[in-house]
Design an enzyme around this catalytic site. Sequence first.
Site, mmCIF file in Angstrom:
data_model
loop_
_atom_site.group_PDB
_atom_site.id
_atom_site.type_symbol
_atom_site.label_atom_id
_atom_site.label_comp_id
_atom_site.label_asym_id
_atom_site.label_seq_id
_atom_site.Cartn_x
_atom_site.Cartn_y
_atom_site.Cartn_z
ATOM 1 C CB ALA A 1 53.276 48.372 45.145
ATOM 2 C CB SER B 1 54.604 32.394 43.667
ATOM 3 O OG SER B 1 55.803 32.996 43.311
ATOM 4 C CE LYS C 1 39.609 40.165 24.049
ATOM 5 N NZ LYS C 1 38.380 39.518 24.514
ATOM 6 N NE ARG D 1 51.146 44.957 39.633
ATOM 7 C CZ ARG D 1 52.128 44.256 40.196
ATOM 8 N NH1 ARG D 1 53.369 44.482 39.833
ATOM 9 N NH2 ARG D 1 51.866 43.329 41.086
ATOM 10 N NE ARG E 1 51.868 37.291 39.224
ATOM 11 C CZ ARG E 1 50.630 36.972 39.573
ATOM 12 N NH1 ARG E 1 49.815 36.403 38.709
ATOM 13 N NH2 ARG E 1 50.159 37.201 40.784
ATOM 14 C CB VAL E 2 51.013 32.605 34.548
ATOM 15 C CG1 VAL E 2 50.504 31.374 35.280
ATOM 16 C CG2 VAL E 2 50.150 32.896 33.339
ATOM 17 C CD GLU F 1 45.134 40.125 42.584
ATOM 18 O OE1 GLU F 1 44.691 39.921 43.716
ATOM 19 O OE2 GLU F 1 46.347 40.186 42.320
HETATM 20 P P1 0O2 Z 1 52.403 38.541 44.556
HETATM 21 O O1 0O2 Z 1 53.777 38.012 44.609
HETATM 22 O O2 0O2 Z 1 52.369 39.995 44.204
HETATM 23 O O3 0O2 Z 1 51.477 37.731 43.685
HETATM 24 P P2 0O2 Z 1 45.266 36.676 48.488
HETATM 25 O O4 0O2 Z 1 46.509 37.062 49.271
HETATM 26 O O5 0O2 Z 1 45.284 37.152 47.042
HETATM 27 O O6 0O2 Z 1 44.918 35.247 48.602
HETATM 28 P P3 0O2 Z 1 43.748 38.793 49.527
HETATM 29 O O7 0O2 Z 1 43.949 39.076 50.974
HETATM 30 O O8 0O2 Z 1 42.395 39.067 48.983
HETATM 31 O O9 0O2 Z 1 44.058 37.324 49.206
HETATM 32 O O10 0O2 Z 1 44.835 39.548 48.703
HETATM 33 P P4 0O2 Z 1 44.966 41.105 48.564
HETATM 34 O O11 0O2 Z 1 45.302 41.702 49.869
HETATM 35 O O12 0O2 Z 1 43.783 41.627 47.858
HETATM 36 O O13 0O2 Z 1 46.279 41.249 47.697
HETATM 37 C C1 0O2 Z 1 46.742 40.378 46.767
HETATM 38 C C2 0O2 Z 1 47.918 40.986 46.044
HETATM 39 O O14 0O2 Z 1 47.963 42.413 46.210
HETATM 40 C C3 0O2 Z 1 49.270 40.517 46.561
HETATM 41 O O15 0O2 Z 1 49.587 39.304 45.966
HETATM 42 C C4 0O2 Z 1 50.185 41.651 46.130
HETATM 43 O O16 0O2 Z 1 50.476 41.580 44.747
HETATM 44 C C5 0O2 Z 1 49.305 42.857 46.348
HETATM 45 N N1 0O2 Z 1 49.478 43.374 47.715
HETATM 46 C C6 0O2 Z 1 48.592 43.283 48.725
HETATM 47 N N2 0O2 Z 1 49.069 43.879 49.825
HETATM 48 C C7 0O2 Z 1 50.293 44.347 49.520
HETATM 49 C C8 0O2 Z 1 51.289 45.090 50.273
HETATM 50 O O17 0O2 Z 1 51.144 45.417 51.432
HETATM 51 N N3 0O2 Z 1 52.452 45.393 49.603
HETATM 52 C C9 0O2 Z 1 52.656 45.063 48.293
HETATM 53 N N4 0O2 Z 1 53.803 45.428 47.725
HETATM 54 N N5 0O2 Z 1 51.733 44.360 47.580
HETATM 55 C C10 0O2 Z 1 50.563 44.022 48.179
HETATM 56 P P5 0O2 Z 1 50.512 38.226 46.667
HETATM 57 O O18 0O2 Z 1 50.000 36.893 46.335
HETATM 58 O O19 0O2 Z 1 50.625 38.550 48.131
HETATM 59 O O20 0O2 Z 1 51.901 38.445 46.059
#
Ligand code: 0O2
Length: 267
Positions: A152, A52, A23, A78, A46-47, A140
Amino acid sequence: MEIQLWREILEPYSLAVDELIVKFEHMISAKRDNGQYSSIERVDGRVKKISSILAKCQKKGISFEDFEENMDDIAGIRIICQFVEDIYDVVSLIRLRSDMRVKREKDYIKNQKDSGYRSYHMIVYYTVETEKGPREIPVEIQIRTLAMNFWATVEHSLQYKYKGNLPESVNERLHKSAEAIVVLDREMSTVREEILDAQASFNYKANRVADILTNIQNLYNIANKQEIVRIQEEFFRVYAMDDMNELSKFARELDLLSESYKAQSLK
Ligand code: 0O2
């Protein structure tokens, strides 16, 4: 839980990611095919890997059985944009869609994280059709600029390398580069209109050339060869003029010629 069962559980998430990519890609091509600027530069998804999911369960103290109720980012999309302004266009666009229901939004651009991370996050519900009927899946959506994505990605790799314990010197450099990315995004925004115009006229030209070439190819089958050679030569001459008005005029004339040949072949 058996691995096979995990795979079955993740199936609807995979479907949601695949459908959403199609989409969003369609939104990009709908704009570009019309010679318009697309706020979305590219999209991927991605899933979350089983490893993870397990790691996140452990970190957050979630029981493996309850991971679905406690994780909103099993399905992830993304969206990469060129400019910060585009991010907010995409957010508005998503809010207006009838096939996505917004659950939560986080603006890490206006509220940059302590790490230096910037991005706009939306959790949306998206319905997929499964063998057992429709299912609403949380997805997300991370929306960021090319520059934010660069930062990032590098930061994520460094966190992985140092297992979350970044040396002070690396941390400092990351913070400095995060500041530089803010300045870069701001600078880019000041030339956005100029870049938009240039990209729109590039797309417009590419589409006119594609139309002309399709018409010439179609005429090969019905017009006489001398006529085709004359049209091709005329096309090269007009193209070399590098004048959009002349190219558009030629494209319109060729459209009419093409139409008249089709009319003739019906007789
Ligand atoms: P991955 O490997 O990318 O999937 P959550 O952690 O989702 O349960 P929260 O606090 O609402 O809860 O999450 P947040 O802070 O909204 O961020 C979720 C995702 O944002 C992360 O997924 C990262 O992909 C990205 N992200 C958040 N903070 C950072 C950061 O400081 N650096 C980078 N590079 N990415 C960030 P995951 O699951 O942590 O990792």
